[in-house]
Design a protein around this motif. Structure first.
Motif, mmCIF file in Angstrom:
data_model
loop_
_atom_site.group_PDB
_atom_site.id
_atom_site.type_symbol
_atom_site.label_atom_id
_atom_site.label_comp_id
_atom_site.label_asym_id
_atom_site.label_seq_id
_atom_site.Cartn_x
_atom_site.Cartn_y
_atom_site.Cartn_z
ATOM 1 N N LEU A 58 0.812 -1.213 0.000
ATOM 2 C CA LEU A 58 0.000 0.000 0.000
ATOM 3 C C LEU A 58 0.851 1.271 0.000
ATOM 4 C CD1 LEU A 58 -2.709 -1.083 2.612
ATOM 5 C CD2 LEU A 58 -2.747 -1.326 0.113
ATOM 6 N N GLY A 61 0.647 7.268 2.916
ATOM 7 C CA GLY A 61 -0.260 8.416 2.895
ATOM 8 C C GLY A 61 0.441 9.736 2.682
ATOM 9 N N HIS A 95 -8.884 10.758 2.181
ATOM 10 C CA HIS A 95 -8.422 9.490 1.609
ATOM 11 C C HIS A 95 -9.630 8.590 1.381
ATOM 12 C CE1 HIS A 95 -4.109 10.208 2.334
ATOM 13 N NE2 HIS A 95 -4.555 10.921 3.358
ATOM 14 N N ARG A 97 -9.451 5.525 -0.522
ATOM 15 C CA ARG A 97 -9.005 4.133 -0.505
ATOM 16 C C ARG A 97 -7.485 4.150 -0.603
ATOM 17 N NH1 ARG A 97 -7.240 1.942 -5.203
ATOM 18 N NH2 ARG A 97 -7.399 3.269 -7.013
ATOM 19 N N PRO A 98 -6.824 3.064 -0.263
ATOM 20 C CA PRO A 98 -5.361 3.058 -0.367
ATOM 21 C C PRO A 98 -4.886 2.924 -1.813
ATOM 22 C CG PRO A 98 -6.148 0.959 0.493
ATOM 23 C CD PRO A 98 -7.346 1.847 0.346
#
Length: 164
Positions: A58, A61, A95, A97-98
């Motif tokens: 992933l 962020g 955010h 979704r990843p």
């Protein structure tokens, strides 16, 4: 259009110069696909160094935040009557979704409103057009001509063979 008004190709070169001054965007290979008063479109090729969770593959962020801030900030320059320094005043990232490993990242930003003291922008980050990763709302403080370094516009639009 006057001869003093940059066209889309000139803005693409200027915004490329602007984002490649930033070491991490230059190092990761951020490219400017489109730039002009209507929008800025950037692409970051996938690199495993962008992972925040390598076990699940992933995106970190902070990478999403950096891309939205960079794109929104870049969209400010062609939206003003003359380019000026406009630091980030605030940035909100939603955010959805990843981001996942192996897919390039695309980010689009545009100016929503310009006042005498603030430029309001919004951006969208995705890997596949139908699957947005995040949205950013960013505001930038206008410092004006008095607080913009002399030669800022000339540096943005310098010919490729000029040495800064």
């Amino acid at each position: 259009m006057s001869s003093d008004t940059p066209d889309a190709a000139a803005w693409r070169r200027a915004i490329t110069r602007f984002v490649t001054v930033i070491p991490h965007t230059r190092g990761f290979g951020l490219t400017v696909l489109e730039a002009g008063p209507e929008r800025v479109l950037l692409r970051l090729p996938w690199d495993d160094d962008l992972l925040g969770d390598s076990t699940r593959g992933l995106l970190h962020g902070g990478v999403a935040t950096m891309l939205l801030d960079t794109a929104c900030g870049s969209s400010v320059l062609p939206a003003l009557p003359e380019p000026e320094v406009c630091p980030t005043l605030d940035l909100r990232v939603d955010h959805y979704r990843p981001g996942v490993t192996g897919q390039d990242l695309h980010v689009e930003a545009r100016v929503v409103s310009v006042t005498a003291s603030v430029v309001f922008t919004e951006g969208r980050l995705w890997q596949r057009a139908e699957r947005p990763i995040a949205r950013g709302i960013a505001n930038f403080m206008r410092l004006g001509a008095r607080n913009t370094p002399p030669g800022f516009k000339q540096a943005l639009f310098a010919a490729e063979n000029d040495h800064d």
